[in-house]
Write an enzyme that holds these catalytic residues in place. Structure first.
Site, PDB file in Angstrom:
ATOM      1  N   LYS A   1      12.582  57.995  54.866  1.00 37.63           N
ATOM      2  CA  LYS A   1      13.312  57.545  53.674  1.00 37.63           C
ATOM      3  C   LYS A   1      12.737  56.248  53.099  1.00 37.63           C
ATOM      4  O   LYS A   1      12.772  56.037  51.882  1.00 37.63           O
ATOM      5  CB  LYS A   1      14.801  57.379  54.003  1.00 37.63           C
TER       6      LYS A   1
ATOM      7  N   SER B   1      17.430  59.619  48.409  1.00 37.76           N
ATOM      8  CA  SER B   1      17.023  58.789  49.533  1.00 37.76           C
ATOM      9  C   SER B   1      18.233  58.609  50.447  1.00 37.76           C
ATOM     10  O   SER B   1      18.889  59.581  50.813  1.00 37.76           O
ATOM     11  CB  SER B   1      16.480  57.454  49.019  1.00 37.76           C
TER      12      SER B   1
ATOM     13  N   TYR C   1      13.727  59.151  60.826  1.00 34.27           N
ATOM     14  CA  TYR C   1      14.483  59.324  59.578  1.00 34.27           C
ATOM     15  C   TYR C   1      14.258  58.145  58.637  1.00 34.27           C
ATOM     16  O   TYR C   1      13.963  58.328  57.453  1.00 34.27           O
ATOM     17  CB  TYR C   1      15.969  59.481  59.885  1.00 34.27           C
TER      18      TYR C   1
END
Length: 269
Positions: A150, A132, A146
């Site tokens: 994650k 992660s 992004y």
């Protein structure tokens, strides 16, 4: 007998350093990448197989898993490392890029996990380490894609830790901060163009703020990954790097409004 690890995204950065570490410690390594024909270092080792695997190509995933099992007899650990980051104002981002971000970081990770699970379930054991980011726990400006990907990895991994724990498979999260790797050059960065000058100051402040963070060595992150894969504990999360621990602790200790004020000061907002 030696254990076997399959690592996605082994051609560069954290994935490559992790493959080196496992190889040096006597593990069999299935080092997967999109362009194995360009690899020269890992081909020298008897305990490494370099195989093509593109996390957005289901056939390549299936073939790599099958070939890895044929070569070494088992896959004890899966490290889902492949990924990239797309940064910038949402307005400046194409739908193609949005889909690519989630297809790689989320759907691809799930696809590789699904391919390995029947093998681990049949053996009643295994460990999956999902890479992660501190960006899976903390969100920064211009990172909606992004961070969205994650945060998804964090949630799906936590859910899978219960689901797969029931069949003897441990699931872990490693959360690196800024790292001295080629991640930045592989990321897609979108600055505001002349038609969107309203974002210019935010882009400038964000770039300057990130430049002040202390980046960790890829070897340090690889050590964290190795620990997560081998410590035998049911621990879920493993932050890696000074900035990752700092921001994650800060986010845990502060309420939403206080943390937002802290970030706005850092990013000159």
């Amino acid at each position: 007998m030696s254990q076997t690890v399959l690592i996605t995204g082994s051609s560069t950065g954290i994935g490559r350093e992790t493959a080196r570490l496992f190889q040096a410690r006597g593990w069999n390594v299935i080092a997967t990448m999109r362009t194995p024909e360009s690899e020269s270092e890992f081909d020298r080792f008897d305990n490494v197989r370099v195989l093509r695997l593109d996390v957005t190509d289901e056939a390549s995933i299936r073939d790599a898993v099958d070939e890895g099992v044929r070569a070494f007899g088992a896959i004890d650990v899966l490290i889902n490392n492949a990924g990239f980051g797309a940064y910038g104002p949402l307005e400046a981002t194409s739908l193609e890029t949005i889909r690519k971000q989630f297809d790689t970081n989320v759907v691809g990770l799930l696809a590789v996990t699904r391919a390995v699970l029947p093998h681990m379930r049949g053996r009643g054991r295994g460990t999956i380490v999902n890479i992660s980011s501190m960006g899976g726990r903390v969100a920064f400006p211009l990172g909606s894609l992004y961070h969205g990907s994650k945060f998804a990895v964090e949630g799906l991994t936590e859910a899978l830790s219960y689901e797969l724990g029931a069949i003897g498979v441990r699931v872990k999260l490693v959360e690196p901060g800024m790292t001295k790797s080629d991640f930045g050059s592989r990321s897609l960065v979108f600055s505001s163009d002349e038609s969107m000058p309203e974002y210019a100051a935010l882009v400038k402040g964000t770039v300057e703020a990130f430049a002040t963070l202390q980046a960790a060595e890829t070897s340090d992150v690889a050590e964290t990954i190795f620990t997560a894969a081998t410590d035998g504990q049911d621990r879920l999360r493993y932050p890696s790097g000074h900035d990752a621990r700092m921001f994650i602790d800060m986010r845990r200790q502060q309420d939403d409004e206080t943390f937002a004020r802290t970030l706005k000061r850092m990013f000159n907002m």
